[in-house]
Design an enzyme around this catalytic site. Structure first.
Site, short mmCIF file in Angstrom:
data_model
loop_
_atom_site.label_atom_id
_atom_site.label_comp_id
_atom_site.label_asym_id
_atom_site.label_seq_id
_atom_site.Cartn_x
_atom_site.Cartn_y
_atom_site.Cartn_z
N ARG A 20 50.91 -13.31 18.49
CA ARG A 20 51.92 -12.60 17.68
C ARG A 20 51.36 -12.36 16.28
O ARG A 20 50.28 -12.85 15.93
CB ARG A 20 53.24 -13.38 17.62
CG ARG A 20 53.12 -14.77 17.02
CD ARG A 20 54.42 -15.54 17.24
NE ARG A 20 54.31 -16.94 16.87
CZ ARG A 20 54.75 -17.45 15.72
NH1 ARG A 20 55.33 -16.68 14.82
NH2 ARG A 20 54.62 -18.74 15.46
N GLY A 21 52.11 -11.59 15.50
CA GLY A 21 51.78 -11.38 14.09
C GLY A 21 50.41 -10.75 13.86
O GLY A 21 49.96 -9.88 14.61
N ARG A 42 50.43 -21.29 21.81
CA ARG A 42 51.02 -22.59 22.13
C ARG A 42 52.28 -22.36 22.95
O ARG A 42 52.48 -22.98 23.99
CB ARG A 42 51.34 -23.36 20.85
CG ARG A 42 50.12 -23.77 20.06
CD ARG A 42 50.52 -24.46 18.78
NE ARG A 42 51.43 -23.63 17.99
CZ ARG A 42 52.05 -24.02 16.90
NH1 ARG A 42 51.88 -25.25 16.45
NH2 ARG A 42 52.84 -23.19 16.24
N VAL A 59 45.23 -25.77 17.91
CA VAL A 59 43.94 -25.97 17.23
C VAL A 59 43.84 -27.33 16.53
O VAL A 59 42.79 -27.68 16.00
CB VAL A 59 43.63 -24.84 16.21
CG1 VAL A 59 43.49 -23.50 16.91
CG2 VAL A 59 44.66 -24.79 15.08
N TYR A 150 49.00 -25.36 1.43
CA TYR A 150 48.55 -24.10 2.06
C TYR A 150 47.39 -23.48 1.26
O TYR A 150 46.37 -23.08 1.82
CB TYR A 150 49.75 -23.16 2.11
CG TYR A 150 49.50 -21.82 2.77
CD1 TYR A 150 49.43 -21.71 4.16
CD2 TYR A 150 49.37 -20.65 2.01
CE1 TYR A 150 49.23 -20.48 4.77
CE2 TYR A 150 49.17 -19.42 2.61
CZ TYR A 150 49.11 -19.34 4.00
OH TYR A 150 48.92 -18.11 4.60
N LYS A 154 43.59 -22.80 2.49
CA LYS A 154 43.06 -21.42 2.53
C LYS A 154 41.86 -21.27 1.60
O LYS A 154 40.94 -20.51 1.90
CB LYS A 154 44.17 -20.42 2.20
CG LYS A 154 45.29 -20.36 3.23
CD LYS A 154 44.76 -19.92 4.58
CE LYS A 154 45.86 -19.60 5.58
NZ LYS A 154 45.33 -19.20 6.89
P1 NDP Z 1 52.87 -16.05 12.25
O1 NDP Z 1 53.71 -17.18 11.79
O2 NDP Z 1 53.50 -14.76 12.67
O3 NDP Z 1 51.88 -16.53 13.44
C1 NDP Z 1 51.15 -17.71 13.29
C2 NDP Z 1 50.20 -17.82 14.46
O4 NDP Z 1 49.45 -19.04 14.32
C3 NDP Z 1 50.94 -17.90 15.78
O5 NDP Z 1 50.19 -17.23 16.75
C4 NDP Z 1 50.95 -19.41 16.05
O6 NDP Z 1 51.03 -19.73 17.41
C5 NDP Z 1 49.61 -19.79 15.51
N1 NDP Z 1 49.53 -21.23 15.24
C6 NDP Z 1 50.18 -21.93 14.30
N2 NDP Z 1 49.86 -23.24 14.37
C7 NDP Z 1 48.97 -23.35 15.40
C8 NDP Z 1 48.28 -24.42 15.98
N3 NDP Z 1 48.42 -25.68 15.55
N4 NDP Z 1 47.46 -24.18 17.03
C9 NDP Z 1 47.31 -22.92 17.48
N5 NDP Z 1 47.95 -21.86 16.98
C10 NDP Z 1 48.77 -22.07 15.96
O7 NDP Z 1 51.85 -15.82 11.06
P2 NDP Z 1 51.00 -14.56 10.61
O8 NDP Z 1 50.65 -13.70 11.75
O9 NDP Z 1 51.68 -13.99 9.43
O10 NDP Z 1 49.71 -15.33 10.06
C11 NDP Z 1 48.44 -15.26 10.67
C12 NDP Z 1 47.43 -15.80 9.69
O11 NDP Z 1 47.47 -14.99 8.50
C13 NDP Z 1 47.74 -17.23 9.22
O12 NDP Z 1 46.54 -17.95 9.08
C14 NDP Z 1 48.40 -17.03 7.88
O13 NDP Z 1 48.25 -18.15 7.05
C15 NDP Z 1 47.64 -15.82 7.37
N6 NDP Z 1 48.35 -15.08 6.33
C16 NDP Z 1 49.58 -14.51 6.56
C17 NDP Z 1 50.22 -13.81 5.53
C18 NDP Z 1 51.57 -13.16 5.72
O14 NDP Z 1 52.16 -12.71 4.72
N7 NDP Z 1 52.09 -13.03 6.92
C19 NDP Z 1 49.60 -13.65 4.22
C20 NDP Z 1 48.31 -14.28 4.09
C21 NDP Z 1 47.72 -14.96 5.11
P3 NDP Z 1 52.45 -20.04 18.14
O15 NDP Z 1 53.04 -18.72 18.52
O16 NDP Z 1 52.05 -20.87 19.27
O17 NDP Z 1 53.30 -20.75 17.11
#
Ligand code: NDP
Length: 242
Positions: A20-21, A42, A59, A150, A154
Site C-alpha cells: 500500500r501507499g 504483514r 522487517v 522517526y 530516517k
Molecule cells: P503507509 O503507512 O501507507 O504504509 C507503511 C508501509 O510500511 C505498509 O506497507 C506497512 O505494512 C509497512 N510496514 C510498517 N511496519 C512494518 C514492519 N514492521 N514490517 C514490514 N512492513 C512494515 O506509509 P507510506 O506509504 O506513507 O510510507 C512509506 C515510507 O515512506 C515509510 O518509510 C515512510 O516513513 C516514508 N515517508 C512517508 C511520508 C508520507 O507523508 N506519507 C513522508 C516521508 C516519508 P502493513 O500494511 O503490513 O502495515
C-alpha cells in the site's frame, strides 16, 4: 551491465511495505516497466490486479526477512533491486516518549532497513550488480516536533547509505536515499489538520506529494549506476534541495 541493459532487462525487484501507499506505487512502477516485482506485507496483500508477488514479512524479524527473500528469489531470481520502504511513525513529545516508543520506531525504520539491505547485498555481491534505495523523509534533514524517534531513524538511513557506498567501492552496487515530504497516504492521513496546515505552509508546491512522484525518483535511481550515496528530496520544495 550498461545503462541500456538496465532499462531493457527484466529485474528481480523487492519492495518492503509494497502492499500500500508509497511502496505500492513504487512496485507498480517497476512492474509497468516489465520487472518481476515482489512486495512484502504483514496484513493486507496488494490489490490482486497488480500482478505483484506478495511475500509475508515483518522487517523487525530477521528470519521473516530471510524467508521473504527466499520466496522472491525462488520466483524471480536473485534480487538486484531492493527498495527499503517499510516504515512507521510513533509521534510523541520527547518528555512523554518511553524507551519502547523510541526503539520500536528505530527497529522498523532503521534496523529493519539494515536487515533487508544486509540480506540483499549478499546476493548482489554474487551477481556483481545491485541497486538499493532507502526511503527516508524530510524529517531526517529538518526534524519535526514529536518525531525525535522517526527523524533519528530516517537520518540514520543517510549515514547508513553513505557508509555502505564506501564499503561497496568500485562494485556496480549502489545505495541511495529518497526523502519524501508530506505524501498522500494512510500515514499522512493520520496527521491532525493543524499538522497538515503547518507542513503545507512550508511547502512551496502548496500541495501534498503523490506516491507516484516518489516512485519517479526511485525508478531513476534504479537505473543510475553512477549516482551513489545521494539523498534525493521529493518534497515540493519544502527542503529547497536539502
Ligand atoms: P503507509 O503507512 O501507507 O504504509 C507503511 C508501509 O510500511 C505498509 O506497507 C506497512 O505494512 C509497512 N510496514 C510498517 N511496519 C512494518 C514492519 N514492521 N514490517 C514490514 N512492513 C512494515 O506509509 P507510506 O506509504 O506513507 O510510507 C512509506 C515510507 O515512506 C515509510 O518509510 C515512510 O516513513 C516514508 N515517508 C512517508 C511520508 C508520507 O507523508 N506519507 C513522508 C516521508 C516519508 P502493513 O500494511 O503490513 O502495515
Amino acid at each position: 551491465m550498461t545503462g541500456t541493459d538496465e532499462r531493457t532487462a527484466a529485474r528481480s525487484v523487492l519492495v518492503t511495505g509494497g502492499n500500500r501507499g508509497i511502496g505500492l506505487a513504487i512496485a507498480r512502477r517497476f512492474a509497468a516497466a516489465g520487472d518481476r516485482v515482489a512486495v512484502t506485507h504483514r496484513g493486507e496483500k496488494p490489490p490482486p490486479d497488480t500482478g505483484l508477488l506478495a511475500v509475508r514479512c515483518d522487517v523487525t524479524d530477521g528470519s521473516q526477512v530471510d524467508r521473504a527473500f527466499k520466496e522472491a528469489e525462488a520466483a524471480h531470481g536473485p534480487v538486484t533491486v531492493l527498495v527499503a520502504n517499510a516504515g512507521v511513525t510513533g509521534d510523541r513529545l520527547l518528555v512523554r516518549m518511553s524507551e519502547e516508543d523510541f526503539t520500536s520506531v528505530l527497529d522498523t525504520n532503521l534496523t529493519g532497513a539494515f536487515r533487508v539491505v544486509r540480506r540483499a547485498v549478499r546476493g548482489m555481491l554474487g551477481q556483481g550488480h545491485g541497486r538499493i534505495v532507502l526511503i527516508s523523509s524530510t524529517a531526517a534533514l529538518h526534524g519535526a516536533a514529536g518525531q525525535t524517534n522517526y527523524a533519528a531513524a530516517k537520518a540514520g538511513l543517510v549515514g547508513f547509505a553513505r557508509s555502505l557506498t564506501h564499503e561497496l567501492g568500485a562494485r556496480d552496487i549502489t545505495c541511495n536515499v529518497v526523502a519524501p515530504g508530506l505524501t498522500e497516504t494512510d500515514m499522512s492521513r493520520a496527521l491532525t489538520e493543524e499538522q497538515r496546515r503547518d507542513l503545507l505552509g512550508r511547502t512551496p508546491a502548496g500541495r501534498l506529494g503523490r506516491p507516484d512522484e516518489v516512485a519517479d525518483a526511485v525508478a531513476f535511481l534504479a537505473g543510475a549506476g553512477y549516482v551513489r550515496g545521494a539523498v534525493i528530496p521529493v518534497d515540493g520544495g519544502a527542503g529547497l534541495g536539502h
